[in-house]
Design a protein around this motif. Structure first.
Motif, PDB file in Angstrom:
ATOM      1  N   HIS A   1       0.693  -1.213   0.165  1.00 47.74           N
ATOM      2  CA  HIS A   1      -0.112   0.023  -0.066  1.00 47.74           C
ATOM      3  C   HIS A   1       1.033   1.354   0.200  1.00 47.74           C
ATOM      4  CE1 HIS A   1      -3.615   2.017   0.299  1.00 47.74           C
ATOM      5  NE2 HIS A   1      -3.595   2.733   1.467  1.00 47.74           N
ATOM      6  N   ALA A   2       2.169   1.076   0.540  1.00 42.43           N
ATOM      7  CA  ALA A   2       2.978   2.415   0.373  1.00 42.43           C
ATOM      8  C   ALA A   2       3.371   2.806  -0.828  1.00 42.43           C
ATOM      9  CB  ALA A   2       4.181   1.908   1.271  1.00 42.43           C
ATOM     10  N   ARG A   3       3.215   1.916  -1.868  1.00 40.55           N
ATOM     11  CA  ARG A   3       3.484   2.172  -3.406  1.00 40.55           C
ATOM     12  C   ARG A   3       2.237   2.842  -4.008  1.00 40.55           C
ATOM     13  NH1 ARG A   3       5.062  -4.047  -4.248  1.00 40.55           N
ATOM     14  NH2 ARG A   3       6.694  -4.351  -2.518  1.00 40.55           N
ATOM     15  N   ASP A   4       1.337   3.026  -3.412  1.00 43.87           N
ATOM     16  CA  ASP A   4       0.074   3.849  -3.823  1.00 43.87           C
ATOM     17  C   ASP A   4       0.458   5.263  -4.135  1.00 43.87           C
ATOM     18  OD1 ASP A   4      -3.111   3.737  -4.242  1.00 43.87           O
ATOM     19  OD2 ASP A   4      -2.602   5.565  -3.074  1.00 43.87           O
ATOM     20  N   GLU A   5       0.305   5.770  -5.195  1.00 42.11           N
ATOM     21  CA  GLU A   5       0.870   7.103  -5.576  1.00 42.11           C
ATOM     22  C   GLU A   5       0.298   8.156  -4.654  1.00 42.11           C
ATOM     23  OE1 GLU A   5       0.597   8.045  -9.731  1.00 42.11           O
ATOM     24  OE2 GLU A   5       1.426  10.133  -9.157  1.00 42.11           O
ATOM     25  N   GLU A   6      -0.897   8.130  -4.321  1.00 43.14           N
ATOM     26  CA  GLU A   6      -1.591   9.012  -3.506  1.00 43.14           C
ATOM     27  C   GLU A   6      -1.265   8.898  -2.196  1.00 43.14           C
ATOM     28  OE1 GLU A   6      -6.073  10.711  -2.944  1.00 43.14           O
ATOM     29  OE2 GLU A   6      -5.731   9.485  -4.516  1.00 43.14           O
ATOM     30  N   PHE A   7      -1.469   7.611  -1.687  1.00 42.57           N
ATOM     31  CA  PHE A   7      -1.402   7.521  -0.139  1.00 42.57           C
ATOM     32  C   PHE A   7       0.065   7.770   0.134  1.00 42.57           C
ATOM     33  CE2 PHE A   7      -0.425   4.486   3.168  1.00 42.57           C
ATOM     34  CZ  PHE A   7      -1.194   5.039   4.145  1.00 42.57           C
ATOM     35  N   SER A   8       1.053   7.435  -0.704  1.00 40.41           N
ATOM     36  CA  SER A   8       2.620   7.446  -0.408  1.00 40.41           C
ATOM     37  C   SER A   8       2.762   9.139   0.083  1.00 40.41           C
ATOM     38  CB  SER A   8       3.392   7.098  -1.267  1.00 40.41           C
ATOM     39  OG  SER A   8       3.067   7.982  -2.432  1.00 40.41           O
ATOM     40  N   LYS A   9       1.871   9.912  -0.388  1.00 43.82           N
ATOM     41  CA  LYS A   9       2.224  11.475  -0.023  1.00 43.82           C
ATOM     42  C   LYS A   9       1.816  11.737   1.553  1.00 43.82           C
ATOM     43  CE  LYS A   9       0.545  12.691  -4.467  1.00 43.82           C
ATOM     44  NZ  LYS A   9      -0.442  13.567  -5.461  1.00 43.82           N
ATOM     45  N   SER A  10       1.407  10.764   2.271  1.00 40.09           N
ATOM     46  CA  SER A  10       0.914  10.882   3.651  1.00 40.09           C
ATOM     47  C   SER A  10       2.260  10.366   4.396  1.00 40.09           C
ATOM     48  CB  SER A  10      -0.316  10.380   3.985  1.00 40.09           C
ATOM     49  OG  SER A  10      -0.499   9.011   3.563  1.00 40.09           O
ATOM     50  N   LEU A  11       3.183   9.770   3.889  1.00 40.21           N
ATOM     51  CA  LEU A  11       4.127   8.836   4.600  1.00 40.21           C
ATOM     52  C   LEU A  11       5.207   9.753   4.685  1.00 40.21           C
ATOM     53  CD1 LEU A  11       3.597   5.236   2.958  1.00 40.21           C
ATOM     54  CD2 LEU A  11       2.609   6.117   5.200  1.00 40.21           C
ATOM     55  N   PRO A  12       6.170   9.638   5.727  1.00 38.87           N
ATOM     56  CA  PRO A  12       7.580  10.019   5.843  1.00 38.87           C
ATOM     57  C   PRO A  12       8.477   9.144   5.225  1.00 38.87           C
ATOM     58  CG  PRO A  12       6.938   8.928   7.913  1.00 38.87           C
ATOM     59  CD  PRO A  12       5.710   9.070   6.934  1.00 38.87           C
ATOM     60  N   PRO A  13       9.576   9.590   4.694  1.00 41.07           N
ATOM     61  CA  PRO A  13      10.373   8.584   3.951  1.00 41.07           C
ATOM     62  C   PRO A  13      10.880   7.623   4.975  1.00 41.07           C
ATOM     63  CG  PRO A  13      11.546  11.001   3.954  1.00 41.07           C
ATOM     64  CD  PRO A  13      10.246  10.857   4.876  1.00 41.07           C
ATOM     65  N   THR A  14      11.751   6.611   4.510  1.00 38.13           N
ATOM     66  CA  THR A  14      12.127   5.302   4.991  1.00 38.13           C
ATOM     67  C   THR A  14      13.086   5.770   6.033  1.00 38.13           C
ATOM     68  OG1 THR A  14      11.687   3.940   3.178  1.00 38.13           O
ATOM     69  CG2 THR A  14      13.051   3.095   5.166  1.00 38.13           C
ATOM     70  N   GLY A  15      12.698   5.425   7.397  1.00 39.78           N
ATOM     71  CA  GLY A  15      13.512   5.664   8.614  1.00 39.78           C
ATOM     72  C   GLY A  15      13.347   7.019   9.343  1.00 39.78           C
ATOM     73  N   PHE A  16      12.426   7.624   8.631  1.00 41.24           N
ATOM     74  CA  PHE A  16      12.115   9.157   9.252  1.00 41.24           C
ATOM     75  C   PHE A  16      10.672   8.831  10.035  1.00 41.24           C
ATOM     76  CE2 PHE A  16      14.976  12.476   7.297  1.00 41.24           C
ATOM     77  CZ  PHE A  16      16.068  11.450   6.816  1.00 41.24           C
ATOM     78  N   TYR A  17      10.494   9.879  10.609  1.00 40.40           N
ATOM     79  CA  TYR A  17       9.058   9.960  11.523  1.00 40.40           C
ATOM     80  C   TYR A  17       8.573  11.588  11.567  1.00 40.40           C
ATOM     81  CZ  TYR A  17       6.254   8.902  15.493  1.00 40.40           C
ATOM     82  OH  TYR A  17       5.291   8.767  16.371  1.00 40.40           O
ATOM     83  N   ASN A  18       7.225  11.581  11.677  1.00 40.81           N
ATOM     84  CA  ASN A  18       6.616  12.728  11.871  1.00 40.81           C
ATOM     85  C   ASN A  18       6.498  13.212  13.366  1.00 40.81           C
ATOM     86  OD1 ASN A  18       5.384  15.124  11.226  1.00 40.81           O
ATOM     87  ND2 ASN A  18       3.475  14.316  10.651  1.00 40.81           N
ATOM     88  N   TYR A  19       7.610  13.806  13.732  1.00 43.40           N
ATOM     89  CA  TYR A  19       7.426  14.215  15.381  1.00 43.40           C
ATOM     90  C   TYR A  19       6.697  15.481  15.460  1.00 43.40           C
ATOM     91  CZ  TYR A  19      12.244  11.952  15.663  1.00 43.40           C
ATOM     92  OH  TYR A  19      12.986  10.896  15.765  1.00 43.40           O
ATOM     93  N   SER A  20       6.015  15.361  16.680  1.00 48.38           N
ATOM     94  CA  SER A  20       4.979  16.353  17.199  1.00 48.38           C
ATOM     95  C   SER A  20       5.938  17.435  17.476  1.00 48.38           C
ATOM     96  CB  SER A  20       4.155  15.818  18.307  1.00 48.38           C
ATOM     97  OG  SER A  20       5.123  15.607  19.271  1.00 48.38           O
ATOM     98  N   GLN A  21       7.003  17.424  18.021  1.00 51.03           N
ATOM     99  CA  GLN A  21       7.855  18.677  18.499  1.00 51.03           C
ATOM    100  C   GLN A  21       8.486  19.183  17.119  1.00 51.03           C
ATOM    101  OE1 GLN A  21      10.725  17.839  21.522  1.00 51.03           O
ATOM    102  NE2 GLN A  21      11.273  19.873  21.486  1.00 51.03           N
ATOM    103  N   PRO A  22       8.333  20.307  16.906  1.00 52.16           N
ATOM    104  CA  PRO A  22       8.991  21.062  15.543  1.00 52.16           C
ATOM    105  C   PRO A  22      10.410  21.109  15.960  1.00 52.16           C
ATOM    106  CG  PRO A  22       7.879  22.958  17.108  1.00 52.16           C
ATOM    107  CD  PRO A  22       7.758  21.414  17.758  1.00 52.16           C
TER     108      PRO A  22
END
Length: 677
Positions: free
Chosen positions: A8-29
């Motif tokens: 599912h990560a290969r879905d073009e539209e859905f992949s836009k909501s994912l951070p790169p491999t090994g990366f994380y969307n932290y809450s702290q800026p």
């Protein structure tokens, strides 16, 4: 399931909501960006957050685990005091590890000369303490996130941690840190169970997944359990870093999206939710798309969805607003008081807290898409009785559904469906048709959610819920225990009669309608799916000659006759009739009570009940005689058909009420007392 998550990560539209491999969307800026030139460096305050500024992640807790070119100030700059004045005694050690990681990066094969030069500038600025003289140096706290940027050269203006080569280095570095190792501390390689490639295998999945409580491991094994196929008793089942990380990131993206998540069961005591128990069950679902999305030229969403978007809705508005993927999950929506298709949400999960001062707090949330409605989905799937003719993206698409429970800090998979979408939709259509029934006044009704059925049954049996889910999506036969529970509850609520409190009566009527749908669903699922189509058993079936069904219809006629008689004698309708109180005995042993009821009605009620009811009763009695008379007893299925006949006949009578009868009904609702002696 891991394989499907990675796909599912290969879905073009859905992949836009994912951070790169090994990366994380932290809450702290990221609060500080260090701007580095050849001669100096300066601090620039920032507020960088969100998916665009996802950063390297290892899942560190108490250990020292530096990240490349973006980390907390205690790592990146050696700052030891946090915003509360607390001193981090290990700040120097963390900073030394950070510098050691920069040394390692300079020799990494993934990085080119330009990046190595930029890293050298970072080392010079940090190790040389160029920032100590900056006017804002005292404002930097140990937990503040810091990133680096050079001001000259080909990488000028770019944040170094976001460079693709740096990201590739981080994947290799993170994989090395959590690799499974042999006795000689060498990394063990093997065939990944998901991608099939021979790669270093990992001992744990770095990114925890969040279901309803704090994040926990998606895949966790006890020592010495399930050892088959594993290289080490403390490791996972042959997973490489990329696949494990991707599966977790996809899970989190789905779990945080209302369009892909449904609460099935939430363990509550009063309003208090028990977050970490197996009784909680949450479904995540998604569509793995096959061929590109487009509609057949002769297909109109606007006509298929009816007037649900208003008379002036355009074709474009209808097709864009209707979320087909989310609508498939609406079969599992929580029961909502008042409207089974309402878009209001329940309070099943705690709302996330937003930190003050962040962009998230300042920015307003994006407006949600219009909620999918089961009735719209039913309309769409019943267009010419086959969605495949119109939805040409079905070939090769898959519908994935996973049901999870929290389990002592872990996430347990309870059920897993991975179905061909084209083959699944007829099952969904059959479920929607089977749970659609007219209301108590004979008006067309909507399909029912699975949880609405469970609420009306008064059951919190999670196994039964999952059985119904398999019926809805896989087309397996409905569970037998559902019919027995529906018959019992329908009888109880019918005999209970109208309630004085309007809220109680509204809820009783709502549950009665849902239970009638449950009876139809249990009894006629196969016929509705294969023979009857959308309209079968939705309302009164005058050609149905089953004796149990006819007896139910007859009881409704006798009840109405008593109501009409009462109104004409006393100018009021009864809240509970004597006929109604006979529902239990009539549904179990018709032959024992119907002769008495018919005799009483013939003498007392029917002479003043009007021509229509007299003809209905005579016709039903005549048909029953032709079919061998009243049944001596009815089993559970027979009692179900009895209840369904009663419900259909009542609705049909009310749909054909005269103005006088409608007025009488309205007056009865406001009458303080109307029970028959």
């Amino acid at each position: 399931m891991l394989d499907a998550l990675v796909k599912h990560a290969r879905d073009e539209e859905f992949s836009k909501s994912l951070p790169p491999t090994g990366f994380y969307n932290y809450s702290q800026p990221i609060r500080w960006v260090v701007q580095i030139s050849e001669r100096g460096a300066r601090l620039e305050e920032a507020d960088l957050s969100g998916l665009l500024f996802a950063r390297p992640y290892t899942g560190r807790t108490s250990g020292i685990d530096p990240h490349p070119l973006a980390d907390e100030a205690c790592y990146a700059l050696g700052v030891s005091v946090d915003d509360k004045g607390k001193v981090d005694d290990r700040a120097a050690e963390k900073h030394a590890k950070f510098l050691a990681l920069l040394d390692k990066m300079e020799d990494a094969p993934q990085l080119d000369a330009d990046i190595r030069q930029a890293i050298a500038q970072v080392k010079k600025a940090v190790a040389g303490e160029w920032l100590v003289d900056d006017a804002r140096w005292a404002e930097v706290k140990s937990k503040d996130w810091v990133a680096f940027q050079v001001q000259s050269g080909p990488l000028a203006g770019k944040k170094l941690f976001q460079l693709p080569a740096v990201q590739a280095f981080w994947v290799a570095e993170a994989q090395e840190r959590i690799a499974v190792r042999d006795d000689k501390k060498e990394m063990i390689t093997g065939e990944c169970a998901v991608c099939g490639e021979v790669k270093p295998l990992i001992s744990r999945i770095p990114v925890g997944v969040k279901l309803i409580s704090k994040p926990g491991p998606l895949h966790s094994l006890n020592s010495n359990a399930f050892v088959s196929g594993r290289t080490d008793t403390s490791g996972h089942n042959n997973l490489c870093y990329e696949c494990a990380d991707t599966a977790s990131r996809v899970f989190n993206a789905l779990a945080s999206d209302k369009q892909h998540r449904r609460i099935i069961v939430m363990d509550k005591v009063g309003k208090q939710v028990k977050l970490d128990t197996l009784r909680n069950q949450v479904a995540l679902f998604w569509v793995e798309k096959g061929r590109p999305l487009h509609s057949a030229e002769d297909f109109s969403f606007q006509s298929a969805l009816g007037n649900s978007y208003g008379e002036g809705a355009t074709e474009t508005k209808a097709s864009e607003a209707f979320d087909f993927e989310s609508a498939l999950g609406d079969l599992m929506r929580p029961p909502v008081a008042g409207d089974s298709d309402s878009d209001s949400d329940n309070d099943e999960q705690p709302k996330p807290k937003v930190k003050k001062g962040t962009k998230a707090a300042a920015s307003a949330p994006a407006p949600p898409k219009p909620e999918a409605r089961l009735s719209q989905l039913s309309s769409l799937l019943n267009v010419q009785n086959a969605a495949r003719q119109h939805l040409t993206f079905l070939d090769g698409s898959k519908f994935a559904l996973a049901i999870f429970s929290p389990n002592v800090g872990r996430t347990a998979l309870r059920d897993w469906l991975y179905l061909d979408l084209g083959r699944m939709l007829p099952h969904v259509r059959a479920y929607l048709n089977a749970t659609t029934i007219n209301d108590a006044w004979g008006k067309p009704g909507d399909p029912h959610h699975i949880n609405a059925l469970m609420e009306a049954l008064g059951s919190k049996n999670a196994n039964l819920t999952r059985d119904l889910i398999r019926t809805a999506y896989e087309g397996v036969k409905p569970p037998l225990e559902m019919l027995a529970q529906a018959v019992q509850r329908f009888r109880t609520l019918t005999v209970k009669g109208a309630q004085d409190r309007k809220k109680d009566e509204w809820e009783r009527q709502r549950h009665l309608k849902t239970l009638a749908a449950a009876l139809k669903f249990s009894l006629y699922y196969a016929k509705t799916a294969a023979e009857g189509g959308a309209k079968f058993m939705t309302g009164l079936e005058r050609l149905e000659s089953d004796p149990a069904y006819l007896c139910g219809r007859l009881l409704a006629v006798l009840e109405e006759a008593q109501q009409v008689y009462s109104y004409r004698q006393n100018k009021k309708r009864l809240k509970t009739t004597g006929v109604q109180r006979s529902f239990g005995a009539a549904s179990a042993s018709p032959a024992g009570i119907f002769p008495k009821l018919v005799k009483l009605a013939t003498v007392a009620h029917l002479p003043k009940a009007g021509r229509y009811l007299n003809e209905e009763m005579e016709g039903l009695v005549r048909t029953l005689v032709e079919r061998g008379g009243y049944p001596m007893s009815l089993n559970v299925e027979g009692q179900g058909r009895f209840g369904l006949g009663y419900w259909h006949q009542r609705g049909d009578i009310r749909a054909n009420w005269t103005p006088e009868q409608k007025t009488a009904d309205e007056q009865a609702e406001n009458a303080p007392e109307g029970d028959e002696a």
